[in-house]
Design a protein around this motif. Structure first.
Motif, PDB file in Angstrom:
ATOM      1  N   GLU A  43     -14.716  -6.268   3.985  1.00 40.37           N
ATOM      2  CA  GLU A  43     -14.255  -5.558   5.171  1.00 40.37           C
ATOM      3  C   GLU A  43     -13.026  -6.259   5.757  1.00 40.37           C
ATOM      4  N   GLY A  44     -11.954  -5.529   5.921  1.00 38.85           N
ATOM      5  CA  GLY A  44     -10.780  -6.092   6.577  1.00 38.85           C
ATOM      6  C   GLY A  44      -9.887  -6.941   5.714  1.00 38.85           C
ATOM      7  N   CYS A  45     -10.186  -7.070   4.429  1.00 40.52           N
ATOM      8  CA  CYS A  45      -9.353  -7.919   3.580  1.00 40.52           C
ATOM      9  C   CYS A  45      -7.929  -7.385   3.450  1.00 40.52           C
ATOM     10  N   GLU A  46      -7.762  -6.091   3.735  1.00 45.08           N
ATOM     11  CA  GLU A  46      -6.408  -5.544   3.651  1.00 45.08           C
ATOM     12  C   GLU A  46      -5.485  -6.163   4.698  1.00 45.08           C
ATOM     13  N   GLY A  47      -6.063  -6.838   5.687  1.00 45.01           N
ATOM     14  CA  GLY A  47      -5.255  -7.533   6.673  1.00 45.01           C
ATOM     15  C   GLY A  47      -4.393  -8.622   6.056  1.00 45.01           C
ATOM     16  N   LEU A  48      -4.805  -9.110   4.900  1.00 48.21           N
ATOM     17  CA  LEU A  48      -4.030 -10.141   4.231  1.00 48.21           C
ATOM     18  C   LEU A  48      -2.633  -9.647   3.880  1.00 48.21           C
ATOM     19  N   ALA A  49      -2.505  -8.360   3.582  1.00 48.00           N
ATOM     20  CA  ALA A  49      -1.226  -7.801   3.145  1.00 48.00           C
ATOM     21  C   ALA A  49      -0.350  -7.356   4.306  1.00 48.00           C
ATOM     22  N   GLU A  50      -0.758  -7.637   5.522  1.00 47.26           N
ATOM     23  CA  GLU A  50       0.026  -7.208   6.677  1.00 47.26           C
ATOM     24  C   GLU A  50       1.343  -7.969   6.787  1.00 47.26           C
ATOM     25  N   ARG A  51       1.427  -9.136   6.195  1.00 44.07           N
ATOM     26  CA  ARG A  51       2.644  -9.937   6.199  1.00 44.07           C
ATOM     27  C   ARG A  51       3.205 -10.039   4.781  1.00 44.07           C
ATOM     28  N   ASP A  52       4.507 -10.119   4.673  1.00 40.79           N
ATOM     29  CA  ASP A  52       5.179 -10.252   3.384  1.00 40.79           C
ATOM     30  C   ASP A  52       5.032 -11.690   2.899  1.00 40.79           C
ATOM     31  N   ALA A  53       4.411 -11.858   1.748  1.00 39.84           N
ATOM     32  CA  ALA A  53       4.165 -13.203   1.228  1.00 39.84           C
ATOM     33  C   ALA A  53       5.450 -13.981   0.994  1.00 39.84           C
ATOM     34  N   ARG A  54       6.553 -13.284   0.780  1.00 39.18           N
ATOM     35  CA  ARG A  54       7.814 -13.972   0.509  1.00 39.18           C
ATOM     36  C   ARG A  54       8.308 -14.763   1.709  1.00 39.18           C
ATOM     37  N   SER A  55       7.849 -14.380   2.885  1.00 38.19           N
ATOM     38  CA  SER A  55       8.291 -15.077   4.097  1.00 38.19           C
ATOM     39  C   SER A  55       7.323 -16.165   4.552  1.00 38.19           C
ATOM     40  N   MET A  56       6.262 -16.378   3.802  1.00 42.03           N
ATOM     41  CA  MET A  56       5.238 -17.334   4.210  1.00 42.03           C
ATOM     42  C   MET A  56       5.541 -18.736   3.718  1.00 42.03           C
TER      43      MET A  56
END
Length: 215
Positions: A43-56
């Motif tokens: 549940e809610g794992c899609e929250g991980l994709a809310e930010r662009d990994a390239r900017s992390m």
């Protein structure tokens, strides 16, 4: 004030026993021993994709300046399921309650803030496999239904995300022998022993062993 979120699937699993015999321990059922058929039931794992990994980066600030609470650093090494070698480029999404045990406080929020609270962040492991979150120490829910905890979701490159055992604090409310017995041991145990850094913040070292994928 907004009431704490309802128990998530992972909390329900722990509360009901999660299907793992109470006698199971990290020695008898180590993380990454086999692929979990329900690994992606999250549940809610899609929250991980809310930010662009390239900017992390490998270090993320969760709590903004002035956030009430004791400073806390959550950090660890992410390692491969098969070899135990550090794994770079893995995204870790973390979220938790505030110092009062609440996810949100009646202020205008985005959809994800309503679901996961105001205190959340994303980090991507560096070449050494390490991730770090700088935040404040969460409190248990006001209704005392679960220990103070930090939710963690893992996103491996090219794979679907999955949750791992919450970070909880040894010796504190709710982290009992029964809790230990009922861990799912996703990504290894999430029970950590807090210690103070030289700067006075609490330090929670939560290493993560990646899970085997069912396909």
């Amino acid at each position: 004030m907004v009431a704490p979120l309802a128990l998530s699937r992972r909390h329900a699993l722990l509360a009901l026993g999660s299907g793992i015999a109470a006698a199971c321990t990290a020695k008898t059922m180590p993380a990454a021993q086999h692929a979990r058929p329900d690994l992606y039931a999250c549940e809610g794992c899609e929250g991980l994709a809310e930010r662009d990994a390239r900017s992390m980066g490998a270090v993320a600030q969760i709590a903004p300046p002035g956030e009430p609470g004791e400073p806390l650093v959550v950090t660890g090494i992410v390692s491969a399921a098969e070899t135990g070698a550090p794994v770079p480029g893995v995204v870790i999404y973390a979220y938790h309650t505030d110092a009062g045990g609440l996810y949100s406080r009646g202020t205008p929020e985005t959809e994800w803030s309503r679901r996961h609270g105001l205190l959340r962040g994303w980090a991507k492991t560096g070449a050494d496999g390490r991730y770090t979150f700088r935040t404040i120490k969460p409190a248990p829910y006001p209704n005392q239904t679960f220990p103070a905890h930090v939710h963690l979701t893992v996103g491996e490159p090219g794979r679907r995300p999955y949750y791992i055992d919450d970070v909880v604090f040894a010796g504190e409310f709710g982290v009992t022998a029964d809790y230990r017995a009922r861990q799912e041991l996703r990504g290894d145990s999430g029970i950590v022993t807090l210690r103070r850094t030289d700067g006075g913040a609490w330090l929670a070292e939560r290493d993560i062993r990646l899970e085997r994928h069912p396909f």
